[in-house]
Design a protein around this motif. Structure first.
Motif, mmCIF file in Angstrom:
data_model
loop_
_atom_site.group_PDB
_atom_site.id
_atom_site.type_symbol
_atom_site.label_atom_id
_atom_site.label_comp_id
_atom_site.label_asym_id
_atom_site.label_seq_id
_atom_site.Cartn_x
_atom_site.Cartn_y
_atom_site.Cartn_z
ATOM 1 N N LEU A 1 0.822 -1.210 0.000
ATOM 2 C CA LEU A 1 0.000 0.000 0.000
ATOM 3 C C LEU A 1 0.857 1.261 0.000
ATOM 4 O O LEU A 1 0.580 2.213 -0.741
ATOM 5 N N GLU A 2 1.911 1.273 0.813
ATOM 6 C CA GLU A 2 2.711 2.487 0.969
ATOM 7 C C GLU A 2 3.616 2.768 -0.231
ATOM 8 O O GLU A 2 4.139 3.882 -0.356
ATOM 9 N N THR A 3 3.794 1.788 -1.108
ATOM 10 C CA THR A 3 4.657 2.011 -2.276
ATOM 11 C C THR A 3 3.874 2.384 -3.530
ATOM 12 O O THR A 3 4.464 2.800 -4.519
ATOM 13 N N GLN B 1 11.247 9.070 -1.557
ATOM 14 C CA GLN B 1 12.603 9.088 -2.120
ATOM 15 C C GLN B 1 13.186 7.685 -2.179
ATOM 16 O O GLN B 1 13.841 7.309 -3.163
ATOM 17 N N CYS B 2 12.950 6.907 -1.137
ATOM 18 C CA CYS B 2 13.457 5.534 -1.076
ATOM 19 C C CYS B 2 12.830 4.682 -2.186
ATOM 20 O O CYS B 2 13.531 3.925 -2.877
ATOM 21 N N ILE B 3 11.526 4.794 -2.376
ATOM 22 C CA ILE B 3 10.835 4.009 -3.408
ATOM 23 C C ILE B 3 11.359 4.355 -4.791
ATOM 24 O O ILE B 3 11.617 3.469 -5.617
ATOM 25 N N LEU B 4 11.523 5.650 -5.068
ATOM 26 C CA LEU B 4 12.027 6.057 -6.380
ATOM 27 C C LEU B 4 13.440 5.529 -6.603
ATOM 28 O O LEU B 4 13.791 5.120 -7.720
ATOM 29 N N GLN B 5 14.250 5.525 -5.557
ATOM 30 C CA GLN B 5 15.617 5.004 -5.671
ATOM 31 C C GLN B 5 15.605 3.507 -5.984
ATOM 32 O O GLN B 5 16.412 3.032 -6.803
ATOM 33 N N ILE B 6 14.691 2.777 -5.360
ATOM 34 C CA ILE B 6 14.565 1.343 -5.634
ATOM 35 C C ILE B 6 14.183 1.124 -7.094
ATOM 36 O O ILE B 6 14.764 0.270 -7.786
ATOM 37 N N ILE B 7 13.213 1.898 -7.578
ATOM 38 C CA ILE B 7 12.783 1.784 -8.980
ATOM 39 C C ILE B 7 13.943 2.113 -9.911
ATOM 40 O O ILE B 7 14.211 1.390 -10.880
#
Length: 247
Positions: free
Chosen positions: A52-54, A121-127
């Motif tokens: 949900l949070e991503t 920011q963390c999610i975008l970095q993972i992507i």
């Protein structure tokens, strides 16, 4: 084929000490404890929460990316895992049936303790890192990915947009639009009313939902004025999703 979706997942992490406690408490086998721990603790409290949070950043990234052609992937699944010393992360595991699989090292407890902006920011970095890993191996054109990452950052990770077309009121003095604000913890649907000078004269919250397409996709519809002060949000089949009074 074209990329349709990205999914960040948290595969179950087996913790022997926790499982032993469950075995003692419930007088059960190790396999039964595994099932209990997954269903009662991991599936909803960890895995579902992470999914949900991503979705906010994933949705924004895909919307801004638009049509992106790949050789063999319509969906990218990024499994966020614990570190294994024998592997280098991100690790591309190949693709099967149009699904590309990447493993990415992530401390999910640290992630859950971040504030909303840090999570984005963390999610975008993972992507970003995952796409670069796949792209280099599959020889994808990474320029659209880089441009989309820059757009997300320039917009300060604000996933807000107008869905569909605006519609004129019966007296032609106003227009209404369906405006959406997608956050980490929720998604909000608003009706925004503008005057002839295109100035916002009313912004009314009509729906708040969980931030995953599984819950909110049903609210994407058309606005229909039924009087100068009343609007219906309708599904494609004409079913009234929400009746809204602007008074």
């Amino acid at each position: 084929m074209y990329l349709r979706d990205i999914q960040l997942d948290l595969p179950y992490r087996e913790k022997t000490n926790i499982l032993k406690d469950i075995m003692i408490k419930h007088n059960c086998t190790y396999e039964e404890a595994l099932k209990m721990d997954y269903e009662e603790n991991w599936m909803i409290g960890v895995r579902r929460r992470f999914e949900l949070e991503t979705r906010c950043v994933i949705s924004m990234f895909l919307r801004l990316l638009g049509k992106y052609k790949t050789k063999n992937c319509s969906k990218i699944v990024i499994d966020c895992v614990e570190n294994e010393l024998t592997k280098k992360y991100p690790c591309y595991m190949g693709s099967c049936s149009g699904i590309g699989l990447v493993r990415y090292e992530l401390d999910y407890i640290k992630f859950f303790n971040m504030n909303s902006n840090e999570k984005k920011q963390c999610i975008l970095q993972i992507i970003k890192e995952s796409f670069y890993t796949i792209g280099k191996e599959e020889k994808w054109d990474l320029n659209p990915i880089e441009e989309t990452i820059t757009k997300v950052q320039e917009l300060n990770y604000d996933n807000s947009w107008v869905y569909g077309k605006n519609v004129k009121s019966p007296n032609k003095s106003h227009t209404a639009e369906l405006y959406i604000e997608h956050h980490i913890e929720k998604i909000d649907f608003f009706i925004v009313v503008r005057n002839k000078q295109n100035e916002i004269i009313k912004k009314k919250l009509i729906i708040t939902e969980k931030p995953s397409e599984w819950f909110y996709a049903k609210y994407f519809g058309k606005l229909l004025w039924i009087s100068d002060t009343e609007i219906n949000l309708c599904a494609k089949n004409g079913f009234i999703i929400k009746n809204v009074s602007l008074e």
